[in-house]
Design a protein around this motif. Structure first.
Motif, PDB file in Angstrom:
ATOM      1  N   GLU A 193       0.581  -1.810  -0.056  1.00  0.00           N
ATOM      2  CA  GLU A 193      -0.038  -0.229   0.364  1.00  0.00           C
ATOM      3  C   GLU A 193       0.877   1.389  -0.065  1.00  0.00           C
ATOM      4  N   ARG A 194       2.544   1.344   1.296  1.00  0.00           N
ATOM      5  CA  ARG A 194       2.876   2.380   0.775  1.00  0.00           C
ATOM      6  C   ARG A 194       3.318   2.296  -0.657  1.00  0.00           C
ATOM      7  N   ALA A 195       3.767   1.960  -0.864  1.00  0.00           N
ATOM      8  CA  ALA A 195       4.239   1.647  -2.406  1.00  0.00           C
ATOM      9  C   ALA A 195       3.584   2.115  -3.514  1.00  0.00           C
ATOM     10  N   GLY A 196       2.115   2.172  -2.878  1.00  0.00           N
ATOM     11  CA  GLY A 196       1.136   2.543  -4.045  1.00  0.00           C
ATOM     12  C   GLY A 196       0.543   1.936  -4.590  1.00  0.00           C
ATOM     13  N   ALA A 197       0.908   0.716  -4.229  1.00  0.00           N
ATOM     14  CA  ALA A 197      -0.409  -0.565  -5.542  1.00  0.00           C
ATOM     15  C   ALA A 197      -1.550  -0.242  -4.476  1.00  0.00           C
ATOM     16  N   LYS A 198      -2.799  -0.385  -5.896  1.00  0.00           N
ATOM     17  CA  LYS A 198      -4.084  -0.446  -5.560  1.00  0.00           C
ATOM     18  C   LYS A 198      -3.860  -1.222  -6.067  1.00  0.00           C
ATOM     19  N   TRP A 199      -4.031  -2.256  -6.168  1.00  0.00           N
ATOM     20  CA  TRP A 199      -5.253  -3.564  -6.408  1.00  0.00           C
ATOM     21  C   TRP A 199      -4.131  -4.303  -5.262  1.00  0.00           C
ATOM     22  N   LEU A 200      -4.625  -5.372  -4.830  1.00  0.00           N
ATOM     23  CA  LEU A 200      -3.927  -6.891  -4.488  1.00  0.00           C
ATOM     24  C   LEU A 200      -4.233  -7.998  -5.117  1.00  0.00           C
ATOM     25  N   HIS A 201      -4.043  -8.539  -5.138  1.00  0.00           N
ATOM     26  CA  HIS A 201      -4.523  -9.687  -6.233  1.00  0.00           C
ATOM     27  C   HIS A 201      -4.337 -11.076  -5.164  1.00  0.00           C
ATOM     28  N   LYS A 240      11.033  -8.308 -13.459  1.00  0.00           N
ATOM     29  CA  LYS A 240      11.186  -6.305 -14.149  1.00  0.00           C
ATOM     30  C   LYS A 240      12.012  -7.277 -15.757  1.00  0.00           C
ATOM     31  N   ASP A 241      12.275  -8.314 -15.421  1.00  0.00           N
ATOM     32  CA  ASP A 241      13.608  -8.743 -16.978  1.00  0.00           C
ATOM     33  C   ASP A 241      12.153  -9.226 -17.843  1.00  0.00           C
ATOM     34  N   THR A 242      10.976  -9.543 -17.460  1.00  0.00           N
ATOM     35  CA  THR A 242       9.508  -9.874 -18.300  1.00  0.00           C
ATOM     36  C   THR A 242       8.478  -9.189 -18.115  1.00  0.00           C
ATOM     37  N   ILE A 243       8.379  -7.685 -17.496  1.00  0.00           N
ATOM     38  CA  ILE A 243       7.175  -7.096 -17.610  1.00  0.00           C
ATOM     39  C   ILE A 243       6.858  -6.404 -18.533  1.00  0.00           C
ATOM     40  N   VAL A 280       0.205  -9.121 -12.871  1.00  0.00           N
ATOM     41  CA  VAL A 280      -0.340  -9.666 -11.367  1.00  0.00           C
ATOM     42  C   VAL A 280       1.663 -10.136 -11.222  1.00  0.00           C
ATOM     43  N   ALA A 281       2.209  -9.711  -9.966  1.00  0.00           N
ATOM     44  CA  ALA A 281       2.922  -9.722  -9.410  1.00  0.00           C
ATOM     45  C   ALA A 281       3.396 -10.048  -8.101  1.00  0.00           C
ATOM     46  N   GLY A 282       4.492 -11.780  -7.964  1.00  0.00           N
ATOM     47  CA  GLY A 282       4.543 -12.490  -6.679  1.00  0.00           C
ATOM     48  C   GLY A 282       5.352 -12.252  -5.732  1.00  0.00           C
ATOM     49  N   THR A 283       6.286 -13.670  -6.395  1.00  0.00           N
ATOM     50  CA  THR A 283       7.932 -13.238  -6.045  1.00  0.00           C
ATOM     51  C   THR A 283       8.912 -12.280  -6.269  1.00  0.00           C
ATOM     52  N   SER A 284       7.555 -11.947  -7.453  1.00  0.00           N
ATOM     53  CA  SER A 284       8.718 -10.879  -7.643  1.00  0.00           C
ATOM     54  C   SER A 284       9.153  -9.719  -6.254  1.00  0.00           C
ATOM     55  N   ASP A 309      13.565  -5.597  -0.223  1.00  0.00           N
ATOM     56  CA  ASP A 309      13.213  -4.157  -0.137  1.00  0.00           C
ATOM     57  C   ASP A 309      11.199  -3.920  -0.726  1.00  0.00           C
ATOM     58  N   ILE A 310      10.269  -3.907  -1.155  1.00  0.00           N
ATOM     59  CA  ILE A 310       8.685  -5.101  -1.218  1.00  0.00           C
ATOM     60  C   ILE A 310       8.680  -3.486  -1.807  1.00  0.00           C
ATOM     61  N   ASP A 311       8.805  -2.076  -1.874  1.00  0.00           N
ATOM     62  CA  ASP A 311       8.271  -0.791  -1.766  1.00  0.00           C
ATOM     63  C   ASP A 311       9.297  -0.783  -3.196  1.00  0.00           C
ATOM     64  N   ARG A 312      10.700  -0.947  -3.105  1.00  0.00           N
ATOM     65  CA  ARG A 312      11.654  -0.656  -4.130  1.00  0.00           C
ATOM     66  C   ARG A 312      11.093  -1.810  -5.447  1.00  0.00           C
ATOM     67  N   ALA A 313      11.087  -2.595  -5.288  1.00  0.00           N
ATOM     68  CA  ALA A 313      11.263  -3.812  -5.967  1.00  0.00           C
ATOM     69  C   ALA A 313       9.688  -3.668  -6.677  1.00  0.00           C
ATOM     70  N   PHE A 314       8.464  -3.330  -6.321  1.00  0.00           N
ATOM     71  CA  PHE A 314       6.770  -2.440  -7.016  1.00  0.00           C
ATOM     72  C   PHE A 314       7.173  -1.263  -7.409  1.00  0.00           C
ATOM     73  N   THR A 315       7.943  -0.168  -7.060  1.00  0.00           N
ATOM     74  CA  THR A 315       8.004   0.732  -7.517  1.00  0.00           C
ATOM     75  C   THR A 315       9.163   0.432  -9.058  1.00  0.00           C
TER      76      THR A 315
END
Ligand code: DX5
Ligand code: ZN
Length: 226
Positions: A31-39, A186-189, A201-205, A211-217
């Motif tokens: 949420e802090r990273a800015g996600a609006k959806w949760l799968h 980041k290699d497939t999106i 949808v991004a689970g493991t990545s 760093d969840i925030d950084r990965a999402f960003t």
């Protein structure tokens, strides 16, 4: 609840890859990273060879978070549970074409419940099978791994199918989302985005990153916005 209003590119972290001992802080992090959806992946041990999470967990998350709950039902005969998932807080309910006895009826039930309706295709299901339903749904999910487990390798050979579905969406229902699920990082999106997907949808990545925030960003940056 976050309303789907104007169309934007969406990255939906998949809770399946989260640490279940620490669900709240993991959800707060996206949420802090800015996600609006949760799968939210639901598995019944029948449609797929795994069992995950279900109605009580969804309901707990819904009570404490405003994030849009994007529920992916990997269960047989999903019409049986549409109302229960909606009551527990599902904003989008996606069912597999392969799992429904009557796809039209199932879509209708989802819409009557007040949720947005999605249909999903396993890797072996051809794009053509989905064509007749494109007008009726809010999202089409193309699996880019065999459903059942997180952390698998992205199936690049699904891209022609994504491109075909993009054409159907542009023709019949431009407001519909085209979601890809499985092996997105980041290699497939970028490849999935160039093929026409606009919800990822991004689970493991995301949840598997230190760093969840950084990965999402980082994912958001690659595809433009969040
Ligand atoms: C697989 C699920 C996916 C899964 C994706 O059956 O539908 O949503 O969580 O996980 P990753 O992103 O790790 O491939
Ligand atoms: Zn999923």
């Amino acid at each position: 609840m976050y309303e789907i209003s104007e169309k934007e590119i969406i990255i939906a972290p998949s809770l399946l890859a989260a640490d279940f001992m620490d669900l709240e802080s993991q959800i707060r992090a996206v949420e802090r990273a800015g996600a609006k959806w949760l799968h939210f992946d639901v598995m019944d041990g029948m449609f797929v060879p795994n069992i995950s999470i279900g109605i009580p967990v969804l309901s707990s998350v819904n009570k404490k978070s405003d994030i849009l709950l994007d529920v992916h039902l990997m269960i047989n005969d999903p019409i049986r549970y549409v109302d229960a998932f909606r009551e527990a807080g599902a904003d989008i309910i996606t069912v597999h074409l392969e799992a429904c006895e009557n796809v039209k009826e199932t879509i209708k039930r989802i819409k009557e419940s007040g949720a947005k309706a999605g249909i999903a295709l396993k890797p072996e299901t051809e794009a053509e099978v989905a064509e007749e339903f494109v007008r009726d749904v809010d999202m089409i999910l193309v699996m880019t791994v065999e459903p059942g487990f997180g952390g698998q390798k992205f199936m690049r050979n699904m891209m022609p199918k994504v491109k075909k579905i993009r054409k159907y969406i542009n023709k019949y229902n431009p407001d519909s989302y085209l979601q890809v699920d499985g092996g997105i990082g980041k290699d497939t999106i970028k490849e999935a985005a160039l093929s026409g997907a606009d919800a990822f949808v991004a689970g493991t990545s995301v949840f598997g990153a230190t760093d969840i925030d950084r990965a999402f960003t980082e994912l958001k940056y690659i595809v433009g916005k969040g």
